[in-house]
Design a protein around this motif. Sequence first.
Motif, short mmCIF file in Angstrom:
data_model
loop_
_atom_site.label_atom_id
_atom_site.label_comp_id
_atom_site.label_asym_id
_atom_site.label_seq_id
_atom_site.Cartn_x
_atom_site.Cartn_y
_atom_site.Cartn_z
N PRO A 241 0.82 -1.21 0.00
CA PRO A 241 0.00 0.00 0.00
C PRO A 241 0.86 1.27 0.00
N LYS A 242 0.29 2.31 -0.53
CA LYS A 242 0.89 3.67 -0.47
C LYS A 242 2.33 3.66 -0.99
N LEU A 243 2.56 2.94 -2.03
CA LEU A 243 3.92 2.85 -2.57
C LEU A 243 4.10 3.91 -3.65
N LEU B 213 -5.92 -7.22 -4.65
CA LEU B 213 -5.07 -6.92 -3.51
C LEU B 213 -4.98 -8.19 -2.66
N SER B 214 -3.78 -8.50 -2.19
CA SER B 214 -3.56 -9.76 -1.48
C SER B 214 -2.91 -9.55 -0.14
N SER C 294 -10.45 -3.95 -2.05
CA SER C 294 -9.95 -2.71 -1.45
C SER C 294 -9.10 -3.09 -0.24
N TYR C 295 -8.22 -2.17 0.15
CA TYR C 295 -7.37 -2.46 1.31
C TYR C 295 -8.22 -2.55 2.59
N GLU C 296 -9.29 -1.75 2.61
CA GLU C 296 -10.17 -1.79 3.79
C GLU C 296 -10.77 -3.19 3.96
N LEU D 291 -1.26 -0.12 6.68
CA LEU D 291 -2.69 0.12 6.43
C LEU D 291 -3.42 0.61 7.67
N ASN D 292 -2.92 0.23 8.84
CA ASN D 292 -3.68 0.53 10.05
C ASN D 292 -2.82 1.01 11.20
N ARG D 293 -1.52 1.20 10.95
CA ARG D 293 -0.63 1.53 12.07
C ARG D 293 -1.06 2.82 12.76
N LYS D 294 -1.39 3.87 11.98
CA LYS D 294 -1.71 5.18 12.57
C LYS D 294 -3.00 5.11 13.37
N SER D 295 -3.99 4.41 12.83
CA SER D 295 -5.29 4.37 13.46
C SER D 295 -5.27 3.62 14.80
#
Length: 374
Positions: A214-216, A297-298, A343-345, A368-372
């Motif tokens: 993600p976010k690459l 997405l995997s 989707s990543y979600e 994907l979820n570190r900040k949250s």
Amino acid sequence: MRIGVLGAGQLGRMLALAGYPLAKTFVFYDMSGSPSVGLGEVIVDREGKYLDDFLSRVDRVTYEFEHLPVEVAEKLAQEKPVHPCPRALQVCQNREAEKTLFGELGIPTPRWKIADSAGSLRAVAENLGCPVVAKSNTEGYDGKGQAVLRSPEDAEAAWEAIGHPRLMVEKFVEFSREVSIVAVRGEDGQLAFYPISENVHHEGILRYSIAPAPKLEKHTQQDAERYIKELMNELGYVGVLTLELFETANGLVANEMAPRVHNSGHWTIEGAMTSQFENHIRAVSGHPLGSVEPRGLSCMINIIGEHGEVERLLELPYAHVHLYNKGERPGRKLGHVNVLADSYEELVWRVRNCVQFLPGSPEFISSLNRKSKG
Ligand code: AMP
């Protein structure tokens, strides 16, 4: 075509599973005395007596395990095509040779120096500036034979703990995440690159790989492709090669390479048009390569130590379960689950659903979820 595989673990198993539809047959050569491949013909040879027998039964040789004597691969290469070439083995068995080659090819690495005594380890730690990571120069994998020195004073204890006469000492890299690129090169030099995956480790063992990462940034994929291409062309490489990298604020920094199919590429079984295993078989057999396009997405979840509630996993329509037919033991790779999503979600949600049935799995925390997490 009969393919001889040096090593007889789960990677060999998945190579064979991908090779059977292409009408390949397999002979595995096991030096450990405990092959887990569970299919194909297996020659168990702890004393190295049956190498000629192995050779006489195969058309081409490859490996799924890189900790075997280079002389064995060289001896085999005199008789039959061996892919990848023995030099690739030699380079990745020796961190100094590996980092030197990276440097020659313009592939960024952490700053490093060699230490050959407790005293020189201390001097190197002072010179590079702590923290540093000291690693046995040979025979190390999955974080084994390593120590982090927070201060030069730690040198004596680290030297004792590692217990190896020659150490690769690297500046500690402040990375945002660990990633890898899996690529394949055919006999004719054709190249294909899978999208970079983000890899989450726990206690030195890979637990999750998310692909495409993600976010690459686009240039990050291009940089990784350039680096691995340089390596494969330099080595005249045939087969799948993996390059493990750190993503930092200043771009990618290479950690190490693996001259084989890799755990961080298992997502490709369902997640890409052609899996890393099939592409490796295609390459070593001299066939054209298959498409490396992702199908969505995997996320790959490793099953480590205990199998957990496999029946429950099998009930999930999006969980692709792969078991290696191995006995439970702490830290042992027993299988993996590939999850696909649009989707990543959705991917995060699906992975969490799977993980509840895998006791001992670390919480799924990634970019994907570190900040949250707060
Ligand atoms: P390796 O056996 O070289 O793959 O190292 C195992 C793990 O140690 C890597 O996956 C990283 O998490 C960590 N590591 C290795 N080298 C460094 C480094 N120079 N800086 C920071 N972490 C490192």
